[in-house]
Design a protein around this motif. Structure first.
Motif, PDB file in Angstrom:
ATOM      1  N   SER A 136       5.220  -7.892   4.665  1.00  0.00           N
ATOM      2  CA  SER A 136       4.264  -7.289   3.737  1.00  0.00           C
ATOM      3  C   SER A 136       4.965  -6.840   2.467  1.00  0.00           C
ATOM      4  O   SER A 136       6.196  -6.790   2.377  1.00  0.00           O
ATOM      5  CB  SER A 136       3.561  -6.103   4.406  1.00  0.00           C
ATOM      6  OG  SER A 136       4.507  -5.125   4.793  1.00  0.00           O
ATOM      7  N   ALA A 137       4.135  -6.502   1.452  1.00  0.00           N
ATOM      8  CA  ALA A 137       4.658  -6.047   0.164  1.00  0.00           C
ATOM      9  C   ALA A 137       4.821  -4.535   0.177  1.00  0.00           C
ATOM     10  O   ALA A 137       4.205  -3.822   0.981  1.00  0.00           O
ATOM     11  CB  ALA A 137       3.719  -6.466  -0.960  1.00  0.00           C
ATOM     12  N   SER A 138       5.658  -4.071  -0.704  1.00  0.00           N
ATOM     13  CA  SER A 138       5.825  -2.631  -0.844  1.00  0.00           C
ATOM     14  C   SER A 138       4.567  -2.033  -1.472  1.00  0.00           C
ATOM     15  O   SER A 138       3.767  -2.730  -2.084  1.00  0.00           O
ATOM     16  CB  SER A 138       7.046  -2.322  -1.720  1.00  0.00           C
ATOM     17  OG  SER A 138       6.875  -2.897  -3.009  1.00  0.00           O
ATOM     18  N   LEU A 139       4.376  -0.753  -1.299  1.00  0.00           N
ATOM     19  CA  LEU A 139       3.177  -0.079  -1.804  1.00  0.00           C
ATOM     20  C   LEU A 139       3.163  -0.097  -3.330  1.00  0.00           C
ATOM     21  O   LEU A 139       4.193   0.049  -3.989  1.00  0.00           O
ATOM     22  CB  LEU A 139       3.130   1.374  -1.301  1.00  0.00           C
ATOM     23  CG  LEU A 139       3.033   1.558   0.216  1.00  0.00           C
ATOM     24  CD1 LEU A 139       3.041   3.035   0.561  1.00  0.00           C
ATOM     25  CD2 LEU A 139       1.782   0.888   0.762  1.00  0.00           C
ATOM     26  N   ASP A 140       1.958  -0.306  -3.856  1.00  0.00           N
ATOM     27  CA  ASP A 140       1.785  -0.355  -5.305  1.00  0.00           C
ATOM     28  C   ASP A 140       1.628   1.061  -5.860  1.00  0.00           C
ATOM     29  O   ASP A 140       0.594   1.431  -6.414  1.00  0.00           O
ATOM     30  CB  ASP A 140       0.576  -1.220  -5.660  1.00  0.00           C
ATOM     31  CG  ASP A 140       0.470  -1.453  -7.160  1.00  0.00           C
ATOM     32  OD1 ASP A 140       1.483  -1.226  -7.858  1.00  0.00           O
ATOM     33  OD2 ASP A 140      -0.624  -1.839  -7.628  1.00  0.00           O
ATOM     34  N   ARG A 141       2.627   1.852  -5.698  1.00  0.00           N
ATOM     35  CA  ARG A 141       2.640   3.198  -6.252  1.00  0.00           C
ATOM     36  C   ARG A 141       4.086   3.670  -6.330  1.00  0.00           C
ATOM     37  O   ARG A 141       4.986   3.062  -5.765  1.00  0.00           O
ATOM     38  CB  ARG A 141       1.804   4.149  -5.420  1.00  0.00           C
ATOM     39  CG  ARG A 141       2.335   4.408  -4.008  1.00  0.00           C
ATOM     40  CD  ARG A 141       1.462   5.412  -3.285  1.00  0.00           C
ATOM     41  NE  ARG A 141       2.016   5.789  -2.001  1.00  0.00           N
ATOM     42  CZ  ARG A 141       1.447   6.684  -1.193  1.00  0.00           C
ATOM     43  NH1 ARG A 141       0.317   7.279  -1.541  1.00  0.00           N
ATOM     44  NH2 ARG A 141       2.006   6.995  -0.049  1.00  0.00           N
ATOM     45  N   PHE A 142       4.278   4.768  -7.065  1.00  0.00           N
ATOM     46  CA  PHE A 142       5.619   5.299  -7.273  1.00  0.00           C
ATOM     47  C   PHE A 142       5.828   6.522  -6.385  1.00  0.00           C
ATOM     48  O   PHE A 142       4.923   7.326  -6.187  1.00  0.00           O
ATOM     49  CB  PHE A 142       5.827   5.688  -8.729  1.00  0.00           C
ATOM     50  CG  PHE A 142       5.814   4.513  -9.672  1.00  0.00           C
ATOM     51  CD1 PHE A 142       6.979   3.849  -9.991  1.00  0.00           C
ATOM     52  CD2 PHE A 142       4.624   4.070 -10.233  1.00  0.00           C
ATOM     53  CE1 PHE A 142       6.974   2.773 -10.857  1.00  0.00           C
ATOM     54  CE2 PHE A 142       4.596   2.999 -11.097  1.00  0.00           C
ATOM     55  CZ  PHE A 142       5.775   2.341 -11.407  1.00  0.00           C
TER      56      PHE A 142
END
Length: 855
Positions: A436-442
């Motif tokens: 999976s991809a990393s979360l789209d947030r900081f």
């Protein structure tokens, strides 16, 4: 349609259950041709072929071959198992008996004769016979398509259109042996390998030099011998070049003195001429299993290429090579693909058997890896190894955990493999791995926007933990910042957005505690300019660049005039108006006033009337009016029979025709005053009347209104005048007042009359005094079939129009008689309008007449 649908459904079901064993292309062609001759339908042949393993891709390949050539070019009786005609010719001819590369003996090196070892090519790559072969073809072998081939063309087009493409299952490495750019074809121009063993069909070249000189070329017989004169048969089968050279040295010592011994006077060298071909079998999960004749230098990879590569269930990890009935080696093609180890590409020998077994484990990896697809794994290979095959994680991948879905035989099972466990997790057949991809947030971002010197995103951490520290890191607030109320946007504990008002001035001054920042906080500091509506300034009238200009504090009326490029020549400095918007925020009742208006005068670039340096406010509108005493020159023209023709400037507003003729020196003795005409330039109002009149005429006549866009209308028109009477009675109403752009034309004497419209033939005839209009119509052949005889009218040279036969409508020299048509049809009326307009050069003057004619 129902029958077609049932056929398609049947074909699809057969396709899904077809066995992997495929027919060769030649077998498919022969099967279809035979079936068509026996009267089988395309649908019936399709079902039979699909049940025998023919796939859509094979049909598409055959279709492309037919489209390229227009006929079938291969030997349809030969079905030795090659993938297509190109590969069969390559395999059988490149090392066949016809090779003559060894015939060239001009090289100085004993190995130089190997140039061109690829041999003769009697057929080009596209499979078509050469020119010599075409001359030798019998009529029944011509290249023209037969009726059976035409029927076959229709068959496979129907099949490929009916069968939907199968979903692509990309298996790593399976396209290695199906492309055209990497064939693994052996390079026969290299030196003969030291371990190459001679066999039946090889040609040996024996050179003897020194005290004795001789040259022999012999081919090894099926029994393994060559025949040497005076010595008899010499057995060379199974010997390497070095072993054969040593044996021949011993044999020739009996024939030539000085060949043997420790210090021979003659030397012997043996080289290869034409090479034999070896026959081997490629079996198992390949596209076209069968027997192949290849170069003796051919390797395993070249054999797999000739067999069309492996099938979707074929293995690349355990390809078997059997020699003399025993397993020689299991080859892992992945070692070559990932490490470039050519040691896996083993050279084959006569009688070898290559077997491609089905794969043991096939796993899929998808998601955020560099090469997501299917990979074949061996027993015990782990997830870590699979990630290496897939090229590793992409930059945006979540590397802390990987999900694996496994088929247990009864149901699916999900495994979440954590980082650190990848090397211990063994894969099994059918596993599907998802990254999976990393979360789209900081995780540590804060942002400041608005009135700071360096707006943007910053790292939340050491040095930035509070609102004040964030503002200071952004180099502080700008001078126009509104610090009394900054807005801090953040996420609450349940992720709902909330806004917190911050007194930034008090925080920066240390009067109130600083505010702790959270992840993803956004601080917005407004500007005082953002909170104040600064409307533009507008200036109209006699300035160089009228328009809108941005407002700035302390902008004066003089400043705005300078920004607009200054005053024009016609500007009035006695009256300049400034209108100002009414603003009363405390008002509770409406007022009848709409604006405040200020009037000023300007002298020497300064506003006076006690208002020097008048400052403007937002939304002020300045109007610089035109001076009533400013007038541009207005010119008219006169040409023709006058003493001084040319352009004249009007001196007074009410200057007339007679005044212009008088200023031009009067008319000459040859002037035709009755034919004088005045051309006038249309103003905007007259242009609008002209266009509306034409549209009305088009609608009434039934013509296409789109035709008007193709008409080039003139902006000038003719004004009906009577110059002879105007000169006799100057200053009266018949003596027309001129306006700018007028052009007076005084012609010479004219002696003809023109007839046009619905007559037998338009004509121009000599003027006859006293003759009526009917006389002249007769000169044009009389009325046409649809002539409107009661509506004939006359256009005079001076622009006047009169109805023929009416009182005072006499025929004069230079006039034109128009005979209209009773009924407009298919644009005929429009053609008539254009004819009249061309003759009289006036659509504006005749607008009313045109509208009446359309009725």
């Amino acid at each position: 349609m129902k029958i077609r649908f049932l056929i398609c459904s049947l074909l699809l079901s057969l396709l899904s259950t077809a066995a992997w064993a495929q027919m060769t292309d030649d077998q498919v062609v022969s099967y279809v041709q035979s079936g068509l001759k026996n009267g089988k339908s395309e649908q019936q042949l399709g079902r039979e072929l699909l049940s025998r393993g023919v796939t859509r891709s094979q049909l598409e390949r055959l279709k492309s071959q037919y489209d390229a050539n227009g006929y079938w070019s291969g030997d349809k009786s030969n079905s030795n198992g090659s993938v297509d005609n190109d590969r069969r010719r390559t395999a059988t001819q490149e090392t066949g008996p016809g090779r003559n590369s060894r015939d060239n003996r001009n090289a100085t090196d004993d190995r130089s004769g190997r140039n061109g070892r690829t041999g003769d090519r009697t057929l080009p790559r596209d499979g078509r016979p050469g020119a010599q072969e075409q001359q030798n073809l019998r009529p029944e072998e011509s290249l023209q398509p037969t009726p059976e081939e035409d029927a076959w063309a229709g068959f496979f087009r129907t099949m490929t259109d009916t069968i939907p493409p199968q979903p692509e299952q990309r298996i790593f490495g399976h396209d290695l042996f199906t492309g055209s750019s990497l064939s693994f074809e052996p390079n026969e121009n290299l030196a003969t390998p030291a371990n190459y063993k001679l066999g039946p069909g090889d040609e040996v070249i024996i050179d003897i030099w020194g005290a004795n000189e001789d040259n022999l070329r012999e081919r090894i017989s099926p029994e393994g011998n060559i025949i040497v004169a005076q010595l008899g048969p010499v057995y060379l089968n199974g010997l390497t070049i070095q072993e054969a050279n040593a044996k021949l040295r011993q044999v020739f010592a009996y024939k030539y003195a000085g060949v043997g011994g420790d210090d021979p006077e003659s030397d012997i060298s043996i080289t290869l001429g034409q090479l034999r071909t070896i026959q081997l079998n490629v079996l198992g999960e390949v596209a076209v299993p069968g027997s192949y004749r290849l170069s003796p230098f051919a390797t395993l990879f070249h054999a797999l290429y000739q067999a069309g590569g492996v099938t979707p269930i074929g293995s690349l990890r355990a390809v078997e090579i059997h020699r003399n009935g025993k397993l020689l080696k299991r080859v892992d093609v992945y070692d070559y693909l990932f490490s470039g180890k050519l040691k896996e590409d083993i050279r084959l020998e006569e009688g070898d058997v290559v077997i491609v077994p089905p794969y043991r484990n096939l796993v899929e990896i998808e998601g955020n890896v560099k090469r997501p697809m299917y990979y074949e794994t061996t027993e015990g290979e782990t997830l870590s190894r699979l990630l290496e095959y897939a090229g590793g994680f992409t930059g945006d991948a979540y590397t802390g955990e990987v999900r694996v879905v496994r088929q247990t035989g009864r149901e699916q099972q999900l495994s979440s493999v954590r980082d650190g466990e990848y090397g211990a997790f063994a894969l099994e057949d059918g596993d599907r791995v998802t990254v999976s991809a990393s979360l789209d947030r900081f995780s540590n971002r804060v942002e400041v926007r608005g009135a700071v010197y360096r707006p943007g995103m910053y790292e939340l951490g050491d040095g930035i933990r509070t609102v004040g520290e964030l503002v200071r890191r952004a180099d502080g607030a700008t001078e126009d910042a509104f610090l009394a109320r900054a807005l801090l946007s953040r996420e609450s504990s349940d992720m709902t957005p909330e806004t917190v008002a911050v007194d930034l001035r008090s925080i920066l001054d240390g009067r109130t505690p600083d505010v702790e920042l959270r992840r993803n906080d956004v601080l917005f500091i407004p500007s005082q300019l953002d909170l104040t509506e600064l409307g533009a300034l507008t200036i109209y009238g006699e300035v160089a660049r009228p328009g809108n200009y941005p407002y700035a504090l302390h902008t004066t009326l003089e400043d705005l005039i300078v920004m607009a490029g200054g005053l024009r020549d016609g500007a009035s400095t006695a009256r300049i108006e400034v209108s100002r918007r009414l603003t009363d925020a405390d008002s509770e009742h409406a007022t009848k006033e709409l604006a405040q208006v200020y009037s000023f005068s300007i002298r020497d670039g300064l506003v006076f009337d006690g208002q020097t340096g008048f400052e403007l406010k937002p939304f002020d509108v300045v109007i610089v009016r035109k001076s009533p005493g400013y007038q541009k020159q207005r010119t008219v023209e006169i040409e023709g029979e006058v003493s001084f023709s040319g352009t004249y400037t009007l001196v007074h507003k009410n200057e007339r025709l007679s005044d212009l003729v008088r200023r031009a020196g009067g008319v000459t003795d040859y002037a035709y005053l009755r034919g004088a005409r005045l051309l006038r330039r249309m103003n905007d109002e007259e242009k609008a009347v002209r266009d509306e009149t034409l549209q009305l005429a088009l609608r009434n006549s039934g013509s296409d209104s789109l035709v008007v866009n193709k008409i080039a209308l003139s902006d000038t028109y003719s004004v009906g005048i009577e110059l002879d009477k105007a000169l006799l009675r100057p200053g009266t109403s018949i003596d027309m007042v001129l306006r700018e752009g007028d052009k007076l034309i005084v012609p010479e004497e004219v002696s003809t009359v023109a007839i046009s419209g619905d007559v037998m033939r338009a004509n121009t005839v000599l003027y006859q005094p006293g003759k009526s209009y009917k006389y002249y119509i007769a000169q044009a052949g009389g009325y046409g079939d649809r002539a409107k005889k009661g509506s004939v009218y006359i256009i005079y040279m001076n622009g006047m129009i009169a109805k023929a036969g009416s009182r005072g409508a006499a025929i004069e020299p230079g006039c034109t008689i128009i005979v209209p048509t009773k009924r407009a049809r298919n644009g005929q009326f429009l053609s008539q309008i254009l004819g009249v307009a061309t003759t009289a050069a006036s659509l504006g003057t005749m607008a009313a007449s045109i509208a009446n004619l359309a009725k």
